[in-house]
Design an enzyme around this catalytic site. Structure first.
Site, PDB file in Angstrom:
ATOM      1  N   GLU A 178       0.761  -1.134  -0.247  1.00  0.00           N
ATOM      2  CA  GLU A 178       0.071   0.021   0.057  1.00  0.00           C
ATOM      3  C   GLU A 178       0.788   1.286   0.063  1.00  0.00           C
ATOM      4  OE1 GLU A 178      -2.755   0.288   3.269  1.00  0.00           O
ATOM      5  OE2 GLU A 178      -3.501   2.219   2.517  1.00  0.00           O
ATOM      6  N   LYS A 220      -2.485  -1.937  -3.211  1.00  0.00           N
ATOM      7  CA  LYS A 220      -3.511  -1.287  -2.617  1.00  0.00           C
ATOM      8  C   LYS A 220      -3.081   0.353  -2.899  1.00  0.00           C
ATOM      9  CE  LYS A 220      -6.021  -0.196   1.878  1.00  0.00           C
ATOM     10  NZ  LYS A 220      -6.654  -0.945   2.871  1.00  0.00           N
ATOM     11  N   SER A 290     -10.604  -2.052  -0.978  1.00  0.00           N
ATOM     12  CA  SER A 290     -10.067  -2.481   0.417  1.00  0.00           C
ATOM     13  C   SER A 290     -10.022  -1.083   1.207  1.00  0.00           C
ATOM     14  CB  SER A 290      -8.609  -2.756   0.321  1.00  0.00           C
ATOM     15  OG  SER A 290      -8.100  -2.954   1.755  1.00  0.00           O
TER      16      SER A 290
HETATM   17  P1  13P Z   1      -9.531   4.051   4.177  1.00  0.00           P
HETATM   18  O1  13P Z   1     -10.273   3.196   3.201  1.00  0.00           O
HETATM   19  O2  13P Z   1     -10.162   4.485   5.290  1.00  0.00           O
HETATM   20  O3  13P Z   1      -8.417   5.098   3.629  1.00  0.00           O
HETATM   21  O4  13P Z   1      -8.544   2.980   4.757  1.00  0.00           O
HETATM   22  C1  13P Z   1      -7.954   1.830   4.062  1.00  0.00           C
HETATM   23  C2  13P Z   1      -6.713   1.643   4.637  1.00  0.00           C
HETATM   24  O5  13P Z   1      -6.600   0.465   5.101  1.00  0.00           O
HETATM   25  C3  13P Z   1      -5.435   2.623   4.895  1.00  0.00           C
HETATM   26  O6  13P Z   1      -4.507   1.875   5.291  1.00  0.00           O
END
Ligand code: 13P
Length: 340
Positions: A178, A220, A290
């Site tokens: 991510e 992500k 996600s």
């Molecule tokens: P948000 O969808 O609230 O941005 O959170 C997703 C997430 O896992 C951030 O690390």
């Protein structure tokens, strides 16, 4: 490492209409969420809230995986079933957030780097024993009007993400990678696209250098979107066009799935943007979700910490899961928000 197992876990998480519930808020973050409904963040209230989410009827059709926080992976439902076991019995794959949060990057004022690599091999072995089949690590990239992010911060975060991903694959755990370019600030969509493109390009070079198998990760990313304080708002079509252009340029087709974060978008916007991308065409990878806030904000508002609101809050949660499941197929429209 069994590559086929990594591939099959990744594929199951993003199968058909499915995506991920990010319920891995750290204790300081869940406290902020509970503050918004004036609920004290005790261990039992956090457990009750996660139980509400994980036992909601019908969500297994749309939720392929749930990301948990360390405390939650060690908790159980009121009948004593560990949450990981409860989720698995419903066909939902349990995952775990393993990073220790973003910290200021020394000598680079305004940039951040995520910590948590020390001891990670041992922690992953324990999480695997506790039932986690996938993991998450979030790199945080801030944009300002001048020279943030620095090229060095992008490299530092990509390097940490790649070291984490390699350790996960070694342990037989699918890494969710991510690299979040934050939506805070006044920057426009073009700036977000430049920074996101640069980050993804560096990230895949680092993953490759660390011998990470692209077929056994999930990416992500943020969507390409204007900052929250930008004066020119971007419309749904523009976000979908810029995001898919950026991903097509920089994400290898071997990656088995892309699961967007919501990053501060409203629940409806996050669903609408995902829908528009899926309605526009087909891609080398499934485009899914996600979401943390975009799945949970309406649920928290409906629940308010009260036992008597649990059934209603679970219905609200089911509906958000269902609408995002439809968005995966490009079959959502905003009018559906009004349906009971
Ligand atoms: P948000 O969808 O609230 O941005 O959170 C997703 C997430 O896992 C951030 O690390």
């Amino acid at each position: 490492m069994n590559v086929d197992e990594l591939k099959s876990v990744a594929a199951a998480i993003v199968a058909q209409q499915k995506g991920i519930l990010a319920a891995d808020e750290s204790n300081p973050t869940i406290k902020k969420r509970f503050d918004s409904i004036r609920l004290e963040s005790t261990e039992e209230n956090r457990r009750r809230y996660r139980e509400l989410l994980f036992t909601a009827e019908g969500i297994e059709r749309y939720i392929g995986g749930v990301i948990l926080f360390d405390e939650t992976l060690r908790q159980s439902s009121r009948d004593g079933t560990p949450f990981a076991e409860l989720l698995s019995s419903r066909g939902i794959i349990p995952g775990i957030k393993v990073d220790k949060g973003a910290k200021a990057l020394a000598m680079y004022s305004g940039d951040q780097v995520t910590e948590g690599l020390d001891g990670l091999r041992e922690r992953l072995a324990e999480y695997k024993q506790l039932g986690a089949k996938f993991a998450k690590w979030r790199g945080v990239i801030q944009i300002d009007q001048h020279d943030i992010p620095s090229a060095y911060a992008l490299h530092a975060n990509a390097h940490a993400l790649a070291r984490y991903a390699a350790l996960c694959q070694e342990a037989g755990i699918v890494p969710i990678v991510e690299p979040e370019v934050l939506m805070d600030g006044p920057h426009d969509m073009d700036r977000c696209e430049v920074v996101t493109s640069h980050m993804l390009e560096i990230l895949f070079a680092e993953l490759d250098a660390h011998r990470v198998i692209f077929e056994g990760i999930l990416l992500k990313p943020n969507m390409v979107i204007a900052g929250m304080k930008c004066t020119h708002e971007s419309n749904v079509r523009q976000v979908a066009d810029a995001t898919t252009r950026c991903l097509r340029r920089y994400v290898p087709s071997a990656v088995p799935g892309i699961v967007f974060l919501s990053g501060g978008q409203s629940a409806e916007d996050a669903t609408d943007h995902l829908n528009a991308m899926n309605a526009m065409g087909s891609y080398p990878w499934p485009l899914s979700f996600s979401y943390g806030r975009a799945l949970q904000a309406p649920v928290l508002a409906a629940w308010h910490g009260k036992e008597s609101n649990v059934a209603m809050a679970q219905k609200v949660f089911f509906k958000r899961c269902q609408l995002n499941g439809l968005a995966r197929e490009g079959k959502y429209n905003r009018a559906m928000e009004m349906d009971k």
